[in-house]
Scaffold this motif. Structure first.
Motif, PDB file in Angstrom:
ATOM      1  N   GLN A 247       0.718  -1.236  -0.053  1.00 12.76           N
ATOM      2  CA  GLN A 247      -0.167  -0.010  -0.009  1.00 12.76           C
ATOM      3  C   GLN A 247       0.825   1.156  -0.007  1.00 12.76           C
ATOM      4  O   GLN A 247       0.448   2.371  -0.672  1.00 12.76           O
ATOM      5  CB  GLN A 247      -0.885   0.042   1.381  1.00 12.76           C
ATOM      6  CG  GLN A 247      -1.736  -1.098   1.194  1.00 12.76           C
ATOM      7  CD  GLN A 247      -2.941  -0.806   2.430  1.00 12.76           C
ATOM      8  OE1 GLN A 247      -3.287   0.116   2.744  1.00 12.76           O
ATOM      9  NE2 GLN A 247      -2.875  -2.076   3.064  1.00 12.76           N
ATOM     10  N   TYR A 250       2.237   1.939  -3.667  1.00 18.13           N
ATOM     11  CA  TYR A 250       1.069   2.149  -4.674  1.00 18.13           C
ATOM     12  C   TYR A 250       0.912   3.693  -4.243  1.00 18.13           C
ATOM     13  O   TYR A 250       0.518   4.280  -5.165  1.00 18.13           O
ATOM     14  CB  TYR A 250      -0.002   1.339  -4.346  1.00 18.13           C
ATOM     15  CG  TYR A 250      -1.178   1.853  -5.022  1.00 18.13           C
ATOM     16  CD1 TYR A 250      -1.366   1.446  -6.326  1.00 18.13           C
ATOM     17  CD2 TYR A 250      -2.383   2.478  -4.294  1.00 18.13           C
ATOM     18  CE1 TYR A 250      -2.516   1.843  -6.944  1.00 18.13           C
ATOM     19  CE2 TYR A 250      -3.498   2.755  -4.868  1.00 18.13           C
ATOM     20  CZ  TYR A 250      -3.421   2.496  -6.294  1.00 18.13           C
ATOM     21  OH  TYR A 250      -4.546   3.076  -7.166  1.00 18.13           O
ATOM     22  N   THR A 254       1.061   7.049  -6.674  1.00 17.70           N
ATOM     23  CA  THR A 254      -0.086   7.790  -7.190  1.00 17.70           C
ATOM     24  C   THR A 254      -0.175   8.893  -6.395  1.00 17.70           C
ATOM     25  O   THR A 254      -1.222   9.376  -6.331  1.00 17.70           O
ATOM     26  CB  THR A 254      -1.332   6.650  -7.048  1.00 17.70           C
ATOM     27  OG1 THR A 254      -1.394   6.397  -5.693  1.00 17.70           O
ATOM     28  CG2 THR A 254      -1.034   5.643  -8.021  1.00 17.70           C
TER      29      THR A 254
END
Length: 366
Positions: A247, A250, A254
């Motif tokens: 997580q 990621y 982003t």
């Protein structure tokens, strides 16, 4: 003694500063500042392993470039780092930061609510343009009048309340000046003291301006407390290895979208409640994928920094600015960890410029 012969800003300074950070943390533990309790020996062992792999990455880069002659594709480098082009990017970065402050409607340094919203896409673009460009400009063209742009940019970015941004700007420019100017040792010491004071002032004003928190620590106590607190968070990450299942990576990649702040994920995972928290350079990879991922990360960081270091020592010019920018952020990562998209983009920019402009052939020796 000629301090220049020491080469203060080799990649190995990161190792030294990690140990300095640990000393700061243990001062916080010793005095139990805000009930700091310390960490177990396993956490220190993980840190030492990470540093060993960082050093290994650095020496692999030295070995690969040994007996290689480095040459520059000058027309291509001049196209990518021409004076007018780079100067335009610096000015555009400054203008975008002014627009960002106007858009926010105040000074984030003086308001916790504004600071929470300060890292807009405009801020990301302005920092992405300003930092590499100002360092390349000062490294390649070395004109005193460009230091005025550095000061203006520093003030504007310091007003956002992000101490890491302000420190990165000052530290990277200091490293650039160290390699491009014959700085007397007195100036160097004053500059380092100035960075330390900037760290204290911006950090202290920023936390005192957070309306929903009450701080009774003085600036020095706050420095030791943050080091101890961050080391304790790393201690939790050591126990909770692999619990975030990618997580953090990621949400870092982003970061330009409406994703969750990776540091909030660190806080939620290690502390059990939503809180923006750092876990040193070792923590995020440990939480995402475990020990092996952290060791690979440290190996890669040591390798990339080592390559840039050897290139800038051999070729000078714009590569000094690129190395200074990356080293400054790796030093800052000692506390914050690699959880910012913009810094990963700096690495990408540096790697692309090197791949496009630097050639190696056998016969030379760095």
């Amino acid at each position: 003694m000629d301090y220049k012969k020491l080469d203060l800003f080799t990649p190995m300074i990161v190792v030294l500063l990690v140990f300095v950070y640990l000393i700061f943390a243990y001062i916080g533990f010793y005095y139990h500042i805000r009930e700091l309790i310390g960490v177990n020996i396993n956490t220190i062992g993980i840190i030492l392993l990470g540093l060993i792999f960082y050093i290994l990455g650095y020496y692999i880069s030295k070995h690969l470039l040994k007996n290689k002659e480095l040459t520059i594709n000058k027309p291509r480098l001049d196209k990518l780092t021409g004076k007018k082009f780079v100067l335009t990017l610096v000015i555009l970065g400054i203008l975008l930061q002014i627009i960002n402050l106007v858009y926010l409607g105040g000074i984030p340094l003086l308001s916790g609510h504004l600071k929470a919203r300060a890292a807009t896409r405009i801020w990301l673009l302005s920092y992405l343009l300003f930092l590499p460009s100002i360092n390349i400009l000062l490294a390649k063209y070395n004109d005193k009048k460009y230091y005025l742009l550095f000061v203006i940019g520093l003030i504007l970015f310091a007003l956002t309340g992000y101490r890491t941004t302000a420190i990165a700007i000052v530290l990277s420019v200091l490293i650039t000046a160290y390699y491009t100017k014959d700085l007397p040792w007195e100036y160097l010491i004053l500059a380092l003291l100035g960075i330390f004071l900037l760290l204290l002032i911006v950090g202290y004003v920023a936390v005192k301006s957070i309306e929903w928190q009450t701080w009774t620590l003085n600036p020095i106590e706050l420095l030791f407390y943050r080091a101890g607190y961050t080391l304790q968070v790393l201690g939790h990450a050591v126990v909770l290895q692999g619990s975030t299942h990618g997580q953090l990576l990621y949400n870092t990649l982003t970061g330009f979208m409406k994703s969750t702040d990776p540091r909030v994920i660190v806080g939620s995972t290690t502390l059990g409640y939503a809180h923006s928290t750092t876990s040193m350079i070792f923590g995020p990879a440990l939480l995402d994928f475990g020990l092996y991922a952290m060791l690979i990360q440290m190996l890669l960081i040591g390798f990339i920094i080592g390559v840039l270091y050897n290139i800038q020592k051999s070729l000078n010019t714009a590569f000094v600015g690129l190395y200074a920018m990356l080293l400054a952020h790796v030093i800052i990562w000692i506390e914050t960890g690699p959880t910012d998209l913009v810094i990963l983009l700096f690495f990408l920019i540096a790697i692309i410029i090197v791949l496009l402009t630097v050639k190696t052939k056998k016969g030379g020796n760095i």
